[in-house]
Design an enzyme around this catalytic site. Structure first.
Site, PDB file in Angstrom:
ATOM      1  N   CYS A 192     -11.441   2.809   0.432  1.00  0.00           N
ATOM      2  CA  CYS A 192      -9.990   2.988   0.558  1.00  0.00           C
ATOM      3  C   CYS A 192      -9.577   2.198   1.790  1.00  0.00           C
ATOM      4  O   CYS A 192     -10.276   2.228   2.811  1.00  0.00           O
ATOM      5  CB  CYS A 192      -9.637   4.465   0.718  1.00  0.00           C
ATOM      6  SG  CYS A 192      -7.915   4.788   1.198  1.00  0.00           S
ATOM      7  N   THR A 193      -8.451   1.499   1.713  1.00  0.00           N
ATOM      8  CA  THR A 193      -8.074   0.629   2.837  1.00  0.00           C
ATOM      9  C   THR A 193      -7.684   1.413   4.080  1.00  0.00           C
ATOM     10  O   THR A 193      -7.643   0.843   5.176  1.00  0.00           O
ATOM     11  CB  THR A 193      -6.933  -0.319   2.439  1.00  0.00           C
ATOM     12  OG1 THR A 193      -5.827   0.433   1.910  1.00  0.00           O
ATOM     13  CG2 THR A 193      -7.411  -1.326   1.405  1.00  0.00           C
ATOM     14  N   ASP A 206       0.868  -1.184   0.000  1.00  0.00           N
ATOM     15  CA  ASP A 206       0.000   0.000   0.000  1.00  0.00           C
ATOM     16  C   ASP A 206       0.898   1.224   0.000  1.00  0.00           C
ATOM     17  O   ASP A 206       2.109   1.137   0.245  1.00  0.00           O
ATOM     18  CB  ASP A 206      -0.929   0.000   1.216  1.00  0.00           C
ATOM     19  CG  ASP A 206      -1.959   1.130   1.185  1.00  0.00           C
ATOM     20  OD1 ASP A 206      -2.301   1.596   0.077  1.00  0.00           O
ATOM     21  OD2 ASP A 206      -2.409   1.567   2.256  1.00  0.00           O
ATOM     22  N   CYS A 249      -4.700  -1.782  -1.773  1.00  0.00           N
ATOM     23  CA  CYS A 249      -4.996  -0.370  -2.040  1.00  0.00           C
ATOM     24  C   CYS A 249      -5.905  -0.318  -3.247  1.00  0.00           C
ATOM     25  O   CYS A 249      -5.545  -0.852  -4.316  1.00  0.00           O
ATOM     26  CB  CYS A 249      -3.692   0.387  -2.290  1.00  0.00           C
ATOM     27  SG  CYS A 249      -3.880   2.086  -2.886  1.00  0.00           S
TER      28      CYS A 249
END
Length: 265
Positions: free
Chosen positions: A182-183, A7, A70
Site C-alpha cells: 500500500c502506498t 490516491d 494506490c
C-alpha cells in the site's frame, strides 16, 4: 507537461516523492479523495465510483499522464480508466514478483503487507498465483495503518508496538522480504527497518512505478516536459487543512530521501 497522481489520501505522496527525484523537469497535480479515505475497508463498487469521479476532476484541471498511486485503486479501476481516457496511465501492484525472484535462492518466505480490500481482490490472487510457484508468499492485512498514516502518526514507539502486535504470530526468521503493498506504508519504512531482523529486506513498488512512468512518457513523446517540479494539491473534500497536511507529509518524505542519499554517498 503535468503528471497527475491520484490516491485516496497521502499514501501516493511516497510515489510522487520518487517522481520528483527522477523527473525534475515535470510538473505535478496530486489529488487525494479525502471524502472517502481509506479505500481499503470499503466496498469495491463504491470505491470504483469514487475513483472515476476523482479522476474526472483531475482531467478537468488538465493532466498529460496519470499515475494511480494506490494499489487498491489500481486493482479496482485501472481498466475502466484506460477505456475512458487516452492519455498514458500507470497503475501499481504490490511488488510480489521482484520479491519472489529475490528470495528464490534463499529458501526464505515473502510477507506482503496490504489493505484488506487489496488482499480480497481477484487481481491480487492472480498476481500471487502467477509468480509464486514455490508457495512462499504470505499476506497480512493492516487495516489500521492507513488511519495512522493519515493522522501523521509517526511516533517510533507507538508504531513499533503496533507492528510487533501484528507480527506476533510470525516467525520472522522464516522471512527474507516484506513487501509494502500500500502506498501509505512506505512512510513507515525506517521504523520497520529499526525493529525487524537485519536479514529482512523491505521493498515497495514506487521505484518500479516511476520507471514505468518514465518509459511510457518517452513512448508517448512527452519526456522532458519543460516543467520545474511544481506540485499542485487538490482534494475531493476541498479542505485547506488537508492540503497543508499533504504539503507537510511530502516535506517529511523529501527530507528522508535527502538524508538517505547523503548517507549513501
Amino acid at each position: 507537461m503535468r503528471i497527475g497522481f491520484f490516491d485516496s489520501g497521502i499514501g501516493g505522496l511516497t510515489v510522487l516523492s520518487e517522481a520528483l527525484r527522477r523527473l525534475p523537469d515535470m510538473d505535478f497535480l496530486y489529488m487525494a479523495d479525502t471524502l472517502h479515505v481509506p479505500y481499503g475497508t470499503k466496498a469495491e463498487e463504491d470505491v470504483r465510483a469514487y475513483i472515476l469521479d476523482s479522476v474526472g476532476l483531475m482531467m478537468n484541471e488538465g493532466i498529460d499522464a496519470l499515475v494511480v498511486a494506490c494499489n487498491t485503486a489500481t486493482s479496482i479501476a485501472i481498466n475502466d480508466l484506460r477505456e475512458r481516457y487516452s492519455l498514458p496511465i500507470v497503475g501499481m501492484e504490490p511488488a510480489v514478483k521482484p520479491a519472489v525472484e529475490m528470495n528464490r535462492a534463499t529458501g526464505k518466505r515473502v510477507l506482503v503487507f496490504a489493505t484488506p480490500l487489496t488482499l480480497q481482490l481477484p487481481k491480487y490472487y492472480a498476481l500471487v498465483s502467477r509468480v509464486d510457484e514455490l508457495g512462499i508468499v504470505d499476506s497480512l492485512p493492516l487495516p489500521e495503518l492507513v488511519h495512522y498514516c493519515e493522522k501523521l502518526q509517526f511516533d517510533t514507539a507507538i508504531m513499533q508496538d503496533y507492528f510487533r502486535t501484528k507480527l506476533a504470530d510470525y516467525n520472522l526468521d522464516d522471512y527474507g522480504i516484506i513487501v509494502l503493498g500500500c502506498t501509505h506504508y512506505p512512510f513507515y519504512k525506517q521504523i520497520l527497518r529499526e525493529m525487524l531482523p537485519a536479514h529482512i529486506e523491505i521493498v515497495d513498488g514506487n521505484v518500479g512505478t516511476v520507471k514505468r512512468l518514465s518509459a511510457l512518457l518517452s513512448r508517448y513523446g512527452i519526456a522532458g516536459g519543460g516543467g520545474s517540479g511544481e506540485v499542485r494539491f487538490m482534494c475531493s473534500g476541498h479542505e485547506p487543512a488537508y492540503i497543508d497536511k499533504m504539503q507537510k507529509a511530502l516535506a517529511i518524505l523529501r527530507e528522508r530521501d535527502a538524508l538517505s542519499e547523503s548517507l549513501a554517498t
